[in-house]
Design a protein around this motif. Structure first.
Motif, PDB file in Angstrom:
ATOM      1  N   ASP A   1       0.879  -1.167   0.000  1.00 28.24           N
ATOM      2  CA  ASP A   1       0.000   0.000   0.000  1.00 28.24           C
ATOM      3  C   ASP A   1       0.918   1.218   0.000  1.00 28.24           C
ATOM      4  OD1 ASP A   1      -2.178   1.618  -0.001  1.00 28.24           O
ATOM      5  OD2 ASP A   1      -2.814   1.193   2.050  1.00 28.24           O
ATOM      6  N   SER A   2       1.145   1.745  -1.188  1.00 29.57           N
ATOM      7  CA  SER A   2       2.254   2.669  -1.399  1.00 29.57           C
ATOM      8  C   SER A   2       2.194   3.909  -0.525  1.00 29.57           C
ATOM      9  CB  SER A   2       2.317   3.081  -2.875  1.00 29.57           C
ATOM     10  OG  SER A   2       2.592   1.966  -3.690  1.00 29.57           O
ATOM     11  N   MET A   3       1.057   4.592  -0.519  1.00 32.78           N
ATOM     12  CA  MET A   3       0.993   5.889   0.145  1.00 32.78           C
ATOM     13  C   MET A   3       1.085   5.796   1.666  1.00 32.78           C
ATOM     14  SD  MET A   3       1.220   7.970  -2.166  1.00 32.78           S
ATOM     15  CE  MET A   3       0.833   8.504  -3.815  1.00 32.78           C
ATOM     16  N   THR A   4       0.850   4.618   2.221  1.00 30.69           N
ATOM     17  CA  THR A   4       1.018   4.432   3.665  1.00 30.69           C
ATOM     18  C   THR A   4       2.383   3.840   4.002  1.00 30.69           C
ATOM     19  OG1 THR A   4       0.008   2.225   3.647  1.00 30.69           O
ATOM     20  CG2 THR A   4      -1.463   4.107   3.947  1.00 30.69           C
ATOM     21  N   HIS A   5       3.230   3.652   2.981  1.00 36.83           N
ATOM     22  CA  HIS A   5       4.600   3.149   3.156  1.00 36.83           C
ATOM     23  C   HIS A   5       4.622   1.735   3.734  1.00 36.83           C
ATOM     24  CE1 HIS A   5       6.692   7.029   2.376  1.00 36.83           C
ATOM     25  NE2 HIS A   5       5.579   7.550   2.863  1.00 36.83           N
ATOM     26  N   GLN A   6       3.587   0.945   3.466  1.00 35.68           N
ATOM     27  CA  GLN A   6       3.503  -0.373   4.075  1.00 35.68           C
ATOM     28  C   GLN A   6       3.606  -1.509   3.055  1.00 35.68           C
ATOM     29  OE1 GLN A   6       0.583  -0.669   7.672  1.00 35.68           O
ATOM     30  NE2 GLN A   6      -0.405   0.634   6.160  1.00 35.68           N
ATOM     31  N   LEU A   7       4.381  -2.517   3.416  1.00 36.52           N
ATOM     32  CA  LEU A   7       4.326  -3.822   2.765  1.00 36.52           C
ATOM     33  C   LEU A   7       3.497  -4.710   3.670  1.00 36.52           C
ATOM     34  CD1 LEU A   7       5.120  -5.848   0.599  1.00 36.52           C
ATOM     35  CD2 LEU A   7       7.246  -6.263   1.848  1.00 36.52           C
ATOM     36  N   LEU A   8       2.395  -5.245   3.119  1.00 36.49           N
ATOM     37  CA  LEU A   8       1.415  -5.984   3.898  1.00 36.49           C
ATOM     38  C   LEU A   8       1.459  -7.473   3.557  1.00 36.49           C
ATOM     39  CD1 LEU A   8      -1.563  -3.540   3.218  1.00 36.49           C
ATOM     40  CD2 LEU A   8      -0.098  -3.545   5.243  1.00 36.49           C
ATOM     41  N   LYS A   9       0.907  -8.279   4.450  1.00 30.70           N
ATOM     42  CA  LYS A   9       0.750  -9.699   4.166  1.00 30.70           C
ATOM     43  C   LYS A   9      -0.570 -10.181   4.753  1.00 30.70           C
ATOM     44  CE  LYS A   9       2.885 -11.770   8.256  1.00 30.70           C
ATOM     45  NZ  LYS A   9       3.856 -12.786   8.735  1.00 30.70           N
ATOM     46  N   ALA A  10      -1.094 -11.276   4.181  1.00 26.57           N
ATOM     47  CA  ALA A  10      -2.332 -11.874   4.681  1.00 26.57           C
ATOM     48  C   ALA A  10      -2.269 -13.376   4.485  1.00 26.57           C
ATOM     49  CB  ALA A  10      -3.544 -11.303   3.951  1.00 26.57           C
ATOM     50  N   ASP A  11      -2.918 -14.120   5.371  1.00 34.06           N
ATOM     51  CA  ASP A  11      -3.051 -15.557   5.175  1.00 34.06           C
ATOM     52  C   ASP A  11      -3.879 -15.799   3.920  1.00 34.06           C
ATOM     53  OD1 ASP A  11      -1.638 -16.131   7.486  1.00 34.06           O
ATOM     54  OD2 ASP A  11      -3.435 -16.248   8.733  1.00 34.06           O
ATOM     55  N   TYR A  12      -3.458 -16.790   3.152  1.00 34.94           N
ATOM     56  CA  TYR A  12      -4.098 -17.058   1.864  1.00 34.94           C
ATOM     57  C   TYR A  12      -4.318 -18.554   1.724  1.00 34.94           C
ATOM     58  CZ  TYR A  12      -4.611 -17.374  -3.234  1.00 34.94           C
ATOM     59  OH  TYR A  12      -5.059 -17.642  -4.502  1.00 34.94           O
TER      60      TYR A  12
ATOM     61  N   LEU B   1      -9.984 -14.657   2.482  1.00 40.98           N
ATOM     62  CA  LEU B   1      -8.629 -14.128   2.508  1.00 40.98           C
ATOM     63  C   LEU B   1      -8.435 -13.525   3.881  1.00 40.98           C
ATOM     64  CD1 LEU B   1      -6.016 -13.213   0.895  1.00 40.98           C
ATOM     65  CD2 LEU B   1      -7.273 -11.100   0.407  1.00 40.98           C
ATOM     66  N   GLY B   2      -7.311 -13.829   4.520  1.00 41.88           N
ATOM     67  CA  GLY B   2      -7.059 -13.293   5.844  1.00 41.88           C
ATOM     68  C   GLY B   2      -6.914 -11.776   5.835  1.00 41.88           C
ATOM     69  N   GLU B   3      -6.921 -11.188   7.006  1.00 39.80           N
ATOM     70  CA  GLU B   3      -6.771  -9.742   7.125  1.00 39.80           C
ATOM     71  C   GLU B   3      -5.334  -9.338   6.814  1.00 39.80           C
ATOM     72  OE1 GLU B   3      -7.203  -6.190  10.492  1.00 39.80           O
ATOM     73  OE2 GLU B   3      -7.801  -8.257  10.948  1.00 39.80           O
ATOM     74  N   PHE B   4      -5.165  -8.258   6.047  1.00 38.67           N
ATOM     75  CA  PHE B   4      -3.835  -7.766   5.749  1.00 38.67           C
ATOM     76  C   PHE B   4      -3.269  -7.035   6.963  1.00 38.67           C
ATOM     77  CE2 PHE B   4      -5.081  -8.362   1.314  1.00 38.67           C
ATOM     78  CZ  PHE B   4      -3.902  -8.891   0.781  1.00 38.67           C
ATOM     79  N   THR B   5      -2.043  -7.372   7.319  1.00 42.51           N
ATOM     80  CA  THR B   5      -1.330  -6.719   8.410  1.00 42.51           C
ATOM     81  C   THR B   5       0.044  -6.286   7.912  1.00 42.51           C
ATOM     82  OG1 THR B   5      -0.425  -8.830   9.208  1.00 42.51           O
ATOM     83  CG2 THR B   5      -2.511  -8.073  10.182  1.00 42.51           C
TER      84      THR B   5
END
Length: 290
Positions: free
Chosen positions: A166-177, A184-188
């Motif tokens: 999520d570029s504008m929040t400077h985050q690399l996220l992951k979720a259980d898949y 789809l799991g929640e992105f954290t």
């Protein structure tokens, strides 16, 4: 303290001046590298052996293109939603984004050949972005929402984790898949990326994420816990995405958007495509099955 491996600078393999070069993917049908210029609606098909390039133009913003598995042409994520580009003609099949202020951004196919794409407000208004999934046979489904600029996405080799920037929040996220299931799991947050913005990415067979850092003059490599373990210095400010070839070479797109004439004199390769030899292999990226 984690040791960060610094790689040799990559070599330029396709000299270009793309405004926003993005979405590199290998076409198994031809063996060529495909990529797009979002703002100009251009699709490039490059034969890296002969140097031949085919350029196709679409009358819309083009977020990404995915080669089709059993049919001609490409599945595309465009300004208005999802479509098919066949024999030079664009058909908007799923107009899921009728609002003029929204558009599709980066996209990639999962192991079942379904196309996932992030949508965004053109002014990157927080919370408007969403993650969509389209199989080509029915209307697309919103799988997650609340993003600003959902960008590079991919899956680990076991198909148990999905990554999303999520570029504008400077985050690399992951979720259980869970491949083949509807949930789809929640992105954290896996990690925060700064300075620069996290952009397109590729996942390797060692469980690491290679992430283009827009504005950061670099591609980063993170392990599965989010630790920075590698850095590829780039000769351009805005690397935008990356993809692995079968031999482990990492191909990296870039952008010239927003650069002044003085910047371009300092960065004559901005908008080009680069290649880096690695000692790993990428998780296979699949073709569109629809």
């Amino acid at each position: 303290m984690t040791t960060v491996e610094v790689f040799a600078p990559p070599e330029v393999v396709i000299r270009a001046r793309a405004t926003v070069g993005e979405g590199p993917v290998f076409d198994r049908r031809s063996g060529g590298l495909c990529w797009v210029d979002i703002d100009n609606g251009l699709l490039f098909e490059n034969d890296l052996t002969t140097g031949e390039q085919i350029v196709s133009s679409m009358p819309t913003l083009l977020g990404a293109a995915a080669p089709r598995l059993n049919n001609r042409g490409f599945a595309v994520a465009v300004e208005g939603g999802f479509g098919l580009f066949v024999d030079g003609e664009l058909q908007l099949v799923d107009p899921v984004l009728p609002e003029s202020y929204r558009r599709m951004n980066d996209a990639k196919c999962d192991s079942q050949g379904r196309l996932w794409a992030g949508s965004t407000h053109k002014e990157f208004v927080p919370g408007v972005g969403a993650l969509h999934r389209w199989d080509g046979r029915a209307e697309s489904t919103v799988m997650a929402s609340g993003f600003s600029l959902p960008n590079g996405l991919g899956w680990n080799a076991d198909d148990t984790v999905m990554y999303l920037a999520d570029s504008m929040t400077h985050q690399l996220l992951k979720a259980d898949y869970r491949c083949g299931e509807e949930d789809l799991g929640e992105f954290t947050q896996l990690c925060e990326v700064s300075p620069g913005l996290p952009d397109g990415l590729a996942v390797d067979m060692d469980g690491c994420v290679w992430l283009a850092v827009w504005g950061g003059y670099a591609v980063h490599r993170y392990d599965s816990t989010g630790r920075l373990i590698g850095r590829v210095p780039m000769p351009v400010e805005k690397p935008s995405s990356c993809a692995f070839a079968d031999d482990g070479t990492l191909y990296i797109t870039s952008a010239s958007a927003g650069l002044s004439e003085a910047d371009l004199l300092q960065q004559p390769l901005a908008g080009s495509v680069f290649a880096l030899s690695t000692t790993t292999r990428g998780v296979p990226v699949h073709a569109f099955a629809g």
